[in-house]
Design an enzyme around this catalytic site. Sequence first.
Site, short mmCIF file in Angstrom:
data_model
loop_
_atom_site.label_atom_id
_atom_site.label_comp_id
_atom_site.label_asym_id
_atom_site.label_seq_id
_atom_site.Cartn_x
_atom_site.Cartn_y
_atom_site.Cartn_z
N ASN A 6 -52.90 -61.45 25.76
CA ASN A 6 -51.40 -61.92 26.58
C ASN A 6 -51.53 -61.76 28.02
OD1 ASN A 6 -48.86 -61.59 27.99
ND2 ASN A 6 -48.01 -60.85 25.86
N LYS A 8 -50.12 -61.48 30.35
CA LYS A 8 -48.96 -60.90 31.50
C LYS A 8 -48.55 -61.69 32.62
CE LYS A 8 -47.94 -57.73 27.82
NZ LYS A 8 -47.46 -56.28 27.39
N HIS A 93 -41.76 -62.38 22.95
CA HIS A 93 -41.73 -61.11 23.11
C HIS A 93 -40.53 -60.44 23.40
CE1 HIS A 93 -44.27 -58.44 25.02
NE2 HIS A 93 -45.27 -58.58 23.99
N GLU A 95 -40.81 -58.56 25.47
CA GLU A 95 -40.05 -58.18 26.90
C GLU A 95 -39.37 -59.08 27.49
OE1 GLU A 95 -44.04 -57.86 28.70
OE2 GLU A 95 -44.70 -56.52 27.70
N GLU A 162 -45.46 -56.24 17.18
CA GLU A 162 -45.05 -56.01 18.14
C GLU A 162 -44.32 -54.55 18.22
OE1 GLU A 162 -48.80 -57.83 20.84
OE2 GLU A 162 -46.08 -58.33 21.66
N GLY A 168 -47.89 -51.18 26.25
CA GLY A 168 -48.48 -50.58 27.15
C GLY A 168 -48.24 -48.55 27.05
N SER A 206 -50.83 -51.42 22.21
CA SER A 206 -51.83 -50.87 22.74
C SER A 206 -53.51 -50.72 21.17
CB SER A 206 -51.63 -48.81 22.23
OG SER A 206 -50.21 -48.92 23.86
P1 13P Z 1 -50.15 -54.25 25.09
O1 13P Z 1 -51.53 -54.08 23.72
O2 13P Z 1 -50.67 -53.74 27.09
O3 13P Z 1 -50.23 -52.43 24.56
O4 13P Z 1 -49.17 -55.11 24.99
C1 13P Z 1 -49.20 -55.53 23.46
C2 13P Z 1 -48.59 -56.77 23.70
O5 13P Z 1 -47.29 -56.58 24.15
C3 13P Z 1 -49.05 -58.29 23.70
O6 13P Z 1 -47.98 -59.21 23.75
#
Ligand code: 13P
Length: 253
Positions: A6, A8, A93, A95, A162, A168, A206
């Site tokens: 992803n 982002k 997601h 976010e 997740e 992150g 992560s």
């Molecule tokens: P990270 O791997 O940067 O923690 O992000 C995970 C994520 O949100 C994948 O959709």
Amino acid sequence: MLVAGNWKMNLSHADAVGLAADVVAAVAADADDVGVAVCPPAIWLDAVAERLRDSEVRLGAQNVHPAASGAFTGEVAASMLDDLGVEYVIVGHSERRQLFGETSAFVAEKVRAAQAARLAPILCVGETLEERESGDAEAIVLAQLADSLAEVESADLVVAYEPVWAIGTGRTASPEQAQAMHAAIRGALAARFEEGEDIEILYGGSVKPDNAAELFAQPDLDGALVGGASLDAASFAAIVAAARASMDADDAC
Ligand code: 13P
């Protein structure tokens, strides 16, 4: 197994196309059981699709609107993604849930719209740190899963667990924490759909080359949804290699 990146809201046009080419080169192998996908920003999907042509790497989108078409300024319909050769779309997601106020009911609409356009939704669920510390994480995640699957009839989807506190942050769930939640999710999916226990359940939060192997060793982890580490082709390829190695270990058993 599936390892999906992803990306982002990162990368210029040139960087996205370059990363796609690097990923194709870095993960190149005979078709095996580990699916690999990248999910670039919507505006680069077409350019990345071009770069992935004739490769084993699949294309995913990061979002979709449930409506077929119409006055939804700034949004993208599932049929438009399908037109570009997109095969996966991330929905729900954290976010989008937290920053854009998306509810599980709205996420369920997206799951249904994606499936109707023959896209495989990657449905994300996960608890916040506060929810984990309350001791109710499992009930909260299973409720989010059930609500995000409202009126969904097909098991053609992927689920990604997740934990919000691991995204992150560099702080990943322990293999035991991830396995426990994945097993609970698998049980819920088996009860919800006829073929539910075969639905792939990815872990996200992560995931890095140095923790991927121990996560993939867990029986109910079927791959990963990778954020930060997917922006580097070598790191992403190392995570794919860990998934392949865990499949080889399973085959040897
Ligand atoms: P990270 O791997 O940067 O923690 O992000 C995970 C994520 O949100 C994948 O959709």
